[in-house]
Structures are given as structure tokens and as C-alpha cells.
Scaffold this motif. Sequence first.
Motif, PDB file in Angstrom:
ATOM      1  N   LEU A  91      -3.592  18.702  -4.355  1.00  0.00           N
ATOM      2  CA  LEU A  91      -3.445  17.113  -5.436  1.00  0.00           C
ATOM      3  C   LEU A  91      -2.252  16.432  -4.421  1.00  0.00           C
ATOM      4  N   THR A  92      -1.359  16.246  -4.181  1.00  0.00           N
ATOM      5  CA  THR A  92      -0.552  15.224  -3.784  1.00  0.00           C
ATOM      6  C   THR A  92      -1.507  14.929  -3.112  1.00  0.00           C
ATOM      7  N   ILE A  93      -2.518  15.660  -1.793  1.00  0.00           N
ATOM      8  CA  ILE A  93      -2.898  14.862  -0.670  1.00  0.00           C
ATOM      9  C   ILE A  93      -3.685  13.781  -1.349  1.00  0.00           C
ATOM     10  N   LEU A  94      -4.829  14.871  -2.315  1.00  0.00           N
ATOM     11  CA  LEU A  94      -5.814  13.946  -3.106  1.00  0.00           C
ATOM     12  C   LEU A  94      -5.795  12.637  -3.574  1.00  0.00           C
ATOM     13  N   PHE A  95      -4.336  12.362  -4.028  1.00  0.00           N
ATOM     14  CA  PHE A  95      -4.218  11.575  -5.466  1.00  0.00           C
ATOM     15  C   PHE A  95      -4.007  10.334  -4.329  1.00  0.00           C
ATOM     16  N   ALA A  96      -2.210  10.531  -3.504  1.00  0.00           N
ATOM     17  CA  ALA A  96      -2.265   9.892  -2.894  1.00  0.00           C
ATOM     18  C   ALA A  96      -3.740   9.002  -1.297  1.00  0.00           C
ATOM     19  N   ALA A  97      -4.036   9.984  -1.503  1.00  0.00           N
ATOM     20  CA  ALA A  97      -5.406   9.217  -0.338  1.00  0.00           C
ATOM     21  C   ALA A  97      -6.161   8.384  -1.289  1.00  0.00           C
ATOM     22  N   LEU A  98      -6.204   8.785  -2.556  1.00  0.00           N
ATOM     23  CA  LEU A  98      -7.185   7.893  -3.318  1.00  0.00           C
ATOM     24  C   LEU A  98      -6.770   6.618  -3.773  1.00  0.00           C
ATOM     25  N   MET A  99      -5.367   6.370  -3.650  1.00  0.00           N
ATOM     26  CA  MET A  99      -3.987   5.556  -4.076  1.00  0.00           C
ATOM     27  C   MET A  99      -4.124   5.169  -3.133  1.00  0.00           C
ATOM     28  N   THR A 100      -3.700   5.262  -1.979  1.00  0.00           N
ATOM     29  CA  THR A 100      -4.039   4.941  -0.654  1.00  0.00           C
ATOM     30  C   THR A 100      -5.040   3.746  -0.533  1.00  0.00           C
ATOM     31  N   VAL A 101      -6.590   4.079  -0.515  1.00  0.00           N
ATOM     32  CA  VAL A 101      -7.654   3.495  -0.400  1.00  0.00           C
ATOM     33  C   VAL A 101      -7.680   2.317  -2.151  1.00  0.00           C
ATOM     34  N   ALA A 102      -6.932   2.485  -2.600  1.00  0.00           N
ATOM     35  CA  ALA A 102      -7.292   1.888  -3.948  1.00  0.00           C
ATOM     36  C   ALA A 102      -6.179   0.620  -3.975  1.00  0.00           C
ATOM     37  N   GLY A 103      -5.316   1.040  -3.143  1.00  0.00           N
ATOM     38  CA  GLY A 103      -4.260  -0.019  -2.933  1.00  0.00           C
ATOM     39  C   GLY A 103      -4.794  -1.051  -2.118  1.00  0.00           C
ATOM     40  N   PHE A 104      -5.318  -0.433  -1.358  1.00  0.00           N
ATOM     41  CA  PHE A 104      -6.093  -0.545   0.049  1.00  0.00           C
ATOM     42  C   PHE A 104      -6.948  -2.516  -0.169  1.00  0.00           C
ATOM     43  N   LEU A 105      -7.568  -2.091  -1.088  1.00  0.00           N
ATOM     44  CA  LEU A 105      -8.374  -2.839  -1.695  1.00  0.00           C
ATOM     45  C   LEU A 105      -7.634  -3.724  -2.458  1.00  0.00           C
ATOM     46  N   LEU A 106      -7.432  -3.072  -3.824  1.00  0.00           N
ATOM     47  CA  LEU A 106      -6.510  -4.365  -4.139  1.00  0.00           C
ATOM     48  C   LEU A 106      -5.264  -5.772  -3.837  1.00  0.00           C
ATOM     49  N   SER A 107      -4.494  -5.052  -2.320  1.00  0.00           N
ATOM     50  CA  SER A 107      -3.695  -6.179  -2.068  1.00  0.00           C
ATOM     51  C   SER A 107      -4.802  -7.054  -0.989  1.00  0.00           C
ATOM     52  N   VAL A 121       1.108  -0.949   0.042  1.00  0.00           N
ATOM     53  CA  VAL A 121       0.425   0.193  -0.051  1.00  0.00           C
ATOM     54  C   VAL A 121       0.477   1.724  -0.395  1.00  0.00           C
ATOM     55  N   ARG A 122       2.071   0.869   0.791  1.00  0.00           N
ATOM     56  CA  ARG A 122       2.747   2.533   0.502  1.00  0.00           C
ATOM     57  C   ARG A 122       3.595   2.700  -0.296  1.00  0.00           C
ATOM     58  N   ALA A 123       3.582   1.980  -1.501  1.00  0.00           N
ATOM     59  CA  ALA A 123       3.929   1.923  -2.844  1.00  0.00           C
ATOM     60  C   ALA A 123       2.979   3.259  -3.577  1.00  0.00           C
ATOM     61  N   PHE A 124       1.593   1.870  -3.881  1.00  0.00           N
ATOM     62  CA  PHE A 124       0.474   3.153  -4.106  1.00  0.00           C
ATOM     63  C   PHE A 124       0.556   4.743  -3.452  1.00  0.00           C
ATOM     64  N   THR A 125       0.743   5.259  -1.890  1.00  0.00           N
ATOM     65  CA  THR A 125       0.378   5.699  -1.711  1.00  0.00           C
ATOM     66  C   THR A 125       1.970   6.913  -2.508  1.00  0.00           C
ATOM     67  N   LEU A 126       2.736   6.523  -2.074  1.00  0.00           N
ATOM     68  CA  LEU A 126       4.155   7.096  -3.002  1.00  0.00           C
ATOM     69  C   LEU A 126       3.948   7.789  -4.272  1.00  0.00           C
ATOM     70  N   ALA A 127       2.961   6.593  -5.420  1.00  0.00           N
ATOM     71  CA  ALA A 127       3.184   6.969  -7.114  1.00  0.00           C
ATOM     72  C   ALA A 127       1.482   7.751  -7.026  1.00  0.00           C
ATOM     73  N   GLY A 128       0.968   7.740  -5.644  1.00  0.00           N
ATOM     74  CA  GLY A 128      -0.228   9.202  -5.897  1.00  0.00           C
ATOM     75  C   GLY A 128      -0.015  10.238  -5.591  1.00  0.00           C
ATOM     76  N   GLY A 129       0.758  10.299  -4.631  1.00  0.00           N
ATOM     77  CA  GLY A 129       1.699  11.841  -4.327  1.00  0.00           C
ATOM     78  C   GLY A 129       2.761  12.199  -5.225  1.00  0.00           C
ATOM     79  N   ILE A 130       2.953  11.524  -5.685  1.00  0.00           N
ATOM     80  CA  ILE A 130       3.977  11.541  -6.711  1.00  0.00           C
ATOM     81  C   ILE A 130       3.446  12.523  -8.171  1.00  0.00           C
ATOM     82  N   LEU A 131       1.840  11.888  -8.115  1.00  0.00           N
ATOM     83  CA  LEU A 131       1.179  12.398  -9.568  1.00  0.00           C
ATOM     84  C   LEU A 131       0.248  12.917  -9.040  1.00  0.00           C
ATOM     85  N   GLY A 132      -0.194  13.155  -8.361  1.00  0.00           N
ATOM     86  CA  GLY A 132      -0.995  13.979  -7.881  1.00  0.00           C
ATOM     87  C   GLY A 132       0.325  15.837  -7.532  1.00  0.00           C
TER      88      GLY A 132
END
Length: 169
Positions: free
Chosen positions: A100-116, A52-63
Amino acid sequence: MNVHVLGVFDAAGKAADAARRLRTDGFARVTTYAPAFDHNLDAALGPGKSPVRAFTLAGGILGCALGFAFPIYTVLDWPLITGGKAIVSLPPFVVIAFELTILFAALMTVAGFLLSSGLPRLRQAPYDARFSQDRWGVLVTCAAERAEAARAHLTQADVEEVRVGEGTR
């Protein structure tokens, strides 16, 4: 072809022992079921690093990248020159990039949690209703060739019942 080997135990310690033996022998897909949380079962499954932490990082960078790209694109497409100042000025865009960093990181964290977590679960794994009452379970998903070894590990841990069922490809 994968098979599911499900063991039903009458005590958490026996289930934890079985899970520990299975993980030590190299079985990667071991799942435990319990009527209540048990630290022994958690420890038997071993420590793991969450993806999940990789998803959060990717979402933060993208945001952050989008937070700078969108305003820069906007001011370059519709330039509004005021007082001879630079059209692309980064300090005002930092607020948008931060949000947008916070928004995308949060959304990607939820997506990463659900996928993992394997959610939504489209295929049902074997489950026994007694796992919600007074029994503990250990589920091993392995190749058909290793099913007998998994059954042997469960039997060594004093299992009450073992079921072998067909799994997924």
C-alpha cells in the motif's frame, strides 16, 4: 486582475534573455513556448524544486499507515485465535503495508504531477500557432500594474510582437 503579456521571438536566445530578465525583476509566473527543447530557455526559467516529491512522501506515509491499520482493524473485529499466538502480529502485516505504501505513493505522484502542471487546463492561456513551427514565446502573467514593466523587458530583448490580454482574477 491579472493580465497576460505574450512576446513572440524569432530566436531562442532572445526569448531566453527576456525570460531571464523577467525572472530577475521578480515576475514569478513566466512561461516559455518553443518549437523544440532548448537548454537556454530551461536555464533562464531558473532551478525550481518540484512539489511532486511532497505528494509522493504524503502518499507513502498514508499508504503505510493504512497498510497497518486495515489488517489490525480486521483481526480485532474478527479475532481468530490460533495456537495461543497474539492476535495483532506485525510481521505478516509488513507485506500489506509495503504494497500500500508503493501504491499510494505512485498514485499521489501522478496526482501531484497533474496538479503542479496545471492539468487539466480549464482556462486557455494565450498561445500562437507559430510556437509549434519557427517562433519562440514568453508569456508573463502579472498584475495589471506591472504589465508595462513586462512589456518593457520583452522589448529590451528585441521582441517581434507583444500582445497584452486580460487574464484571470
